[in-house]
Design an enzyme around this catalytic site. Structure first.
Site, PDB file in Angstrom:
ATOM      1  N   ASP A  99       0.893  -1.167   0.000  1.00  0.00           N
ATOM      2  CA  ASP A  99       0.000   0.000   0.000  1.00  0.00           C
ATOM      3  C   ASP A  99       0.931   1.217   0.000  1.00  0.00           C
ATOM      4  OD1 ASP A  99      -1.876   1.944   0.305  1.00  0.00           O
ATOM      5  OD2 ASP A  99      -3.030   0.844   1.807  1.00  0.00           O
ATOM      6  N   ASP A 102      -1.068   4.454   2.815  1.00  0.00           N
ATOM      7  CA  ASP A 102      -2.267   4.037   3.539  1.00  0.00           C
ATOM      8  C   ASP A 102      -2.711   5.246   4.362  1.00  0.00           C
ATOM      9  OD1 ASP A 102      -4.270   2.146   4.388  1.00  0.00           O
ATOM     10  OD2 ASP A 102      -3.322   2.296   6.348  1.00  0.00           O
ATOM     11  N   ASP A 228      -3.924  -3.090   2.945  1.00  0.00           N
ATOM     12  CA  ASP A 228      -4.137  -2.216   4.111  1.00  0.00           C
ATOM     13  C   ASP A 228      -3.522  -2.825   5.377  1.00  0.00           C
ATOM     14  OD1 ASP A 228      -5.957  -0.270   2.811  1.00  0.00           O
ATOM     15  OD2 ASP A 228      -7.353  -1.949   2.708  1.00  0.00           O
TER      16      ASP A 228
HETATM   17  C1  IPD Z   1      -7.736   3.414   3.673  1.00  0.00           C
HETATM   18  C2  IPD Z   1      -7.269   3.326   5.106  1.00  0.00           C
HETATM   19  C3  IPD Z   1      -8.403   3.583   6.064  1.00  0.00           C
HETATM   20  C4  IPD Z   1      -9.594   2.686   5.784  1.00  0.00           C
HETATM   21  C5  IPD Z   1     -10.004   2.853   4.339  1.00  0.00           C
HETATM   22  C6  IPD Z   1      -8.852   2.473   3.430  1.00  0.00           C
HETATM   23  P1  IPD Z   1      -6.167   4.125   1.610  1.00  0.00           P
HETATM   24  O1  IPD Z   1      -6.700   3.119   2.778  1.00  0.00           O
HETATM   25  O2  IPD Z   1      -6.698   2.079   5.404  1.00  0.00           O
HETATM   26  O3  IPD Z   1      -7.972   3.352   7.358  1.00  0.00           O
HETATM   27  O4  IPD Z   1     -10.651   3.006   6.620  1.00  0.00           O
HETATM   28  O5  IPD Z   1     -11.111   2.089   4.021  1.00  0.00           O
HETATM   29  O6  IPD Z   1      -9.275   2.547   2.096  1.00  0.00           O
HETATM   30  O7  IPD Z   1      -7.253   4.214   0.586  1.00  0.00           O
HETATM   31  O8  IPD Z   1      -5.882   5.425   2.239  1.00  0.00           O
HETATM   32  O9  IPD Z   1      -4.984   3.398   1.123  1.00  0.00           O
HETATM   33 CA    CA Z   2      -4.973   1.485   2.375  1.00  0.00          CA
HETATM   34 CA    CA Z   3      -3.474   3.408  -0.433  1.00  0.00          CA
END
Ligand code: IPD
Ligand code: CA
Ligand code: CA
Length: 286
Positions: A99, A102, A228
């Site tokens: 990722d 994140d 994630d």
């Molecule tokens: C997100 C983060 C967040 C979670 C979201 C994810 P991203 O990842 O992990 O904590 O609540 O659903 O999509 O899109 O910023 O890589």
């Molecule tokens: Ca993420």
């Molecule tokens: Ca991301």
């Protein structure tokens, strides 16, 4: 190569060392991108699914560097999956689960909780985890069997065994979808009412690291993706934490619905409370 052979242990060390250096190298450009002005962004699948040029650049840099160092590698990276629309199957091959940022929404809004996250799976087992927050200058890292570290210092979960002593992290990922909303509102209400306090920081990887270092004590999230969680999963476990499926079964990285907790006692309490919440039938959130 057997799991405990000297060659296997050395190869994991090598994967870890190189990945750590590569992740660290991504710091300066992404830090500049964060601090200059609000980053430009585009929508991916919908208005709450955002991407910046930095997400793509970091993933490209990491994939190129890891591919060069370890040609046997396979990759599951968020932005490559978004570009191709194909989620690769996890195989026994060394697979980097990436990722690049994140917490992209935090990155765009200049909230300093976001990170670069890299996990390595071999034989479908997570063996290396690296999570780097370039703004706080925090490098979390772990390899299986060797403990978890923050900037080179060992970290451990807090010995928290009671829900009323626990700081609970809770995220409703995909709250926009009716499919997941009611389920989560019930669970949040049940878990939150028993906890010492609730927090939500918008980066799943960092949240798990905060459990690993004893800031948070437990975390529940569903409907996320492998990237994630992969890197931070190793860090949490190596810090002494528990990671399991929401129902208490074995954690599955490719469907990472999870309960994370500082101790087995706390994980068990959370699983019980989630079960109680799921049993509530006369509830609809409009
Ligand atoms: C997100 C983060 C967040 C979670 C979201 C994810 P991203 O990842 O992990 O904590 O609540 O659903 O999509 O899109 O910023 O890589
Ligand atoms: Ca993420
Ligand atoms: Ca991301």
């Amino acid at each position: 190569m057997s799991k405990n052979s000297e060659d296997f242990v050395n190869s994991i060390q090598n994967y870890y060392d190189i990945a750590l250096q590569l992740v660290m190298k991504c710091g300066p450009s992404v830090r500049d991108g964060y601090s200059s002005k609000q980053a430009d962004y585009e929508q991916k699948s919908s208005f709450y699914d955002l991407v910046t040029k930095y997400d793509k650049e970091i993933e490209d840099m990491l994939v190129a560097g890891l591919q060069k160092a370890f040609p046997e590698s396979k990759f599951i990276g968020e932005e490559s999956v978004a570009a191709t629309g194909q989620l690769p199957e996890l195989t026994d091959a060394p697979t980097w689960i990436i990722d690049p940022i994140d917490g992209t929404t935090n990155f765009i809004h200049r909230i300093p909780h976001w990170c670069i996250s890299v996990g390595l799976s071999i034989n479908k087992e997570l063996v290396v985890g690296i999570v780097y927050n370039p703004i706080a200058n925090e490098m979390y890292s772990a390899r299986k069997g060797h403990g978890a570290y923050l900037n080179g210092q060992r970290i451990h979960v807090r010995n928290c065994t009671a829900m009323n002593d626990a700081v609970l992290a809770y995220e409703i990922s995909l709250i926009h979808s009716i499919r997941v909303r009611d389920k989560n509102v019930k669970r949040l209400s049940k878990l939150g009412a028993h906890s010492a306090g609730i927090r939500c920081i918008g980066s799943a990887a960092l949240t798990l690291c905060y459990v690993a270092r004893g800031n948070f004590d437990c975390y529940h999230v569903e409907d996320l993706q492998a990237w994630d969680i992969a890197g931070a999963a190793v860090i949490l476990r190596e810090a002494g934490g528990v990671l399991c499926h929401t129902k208490g079964d074995e954690f599955q990285i490719m469907k990472p619905n999870l309960v994370a907790a500082a101790t087995p006692e706390l994980a068990k309490i959370m699983i019980g409370l989630i079960e109680e919440a799921d049993a509530i039938t006369d509830f609809t959130f409009k």
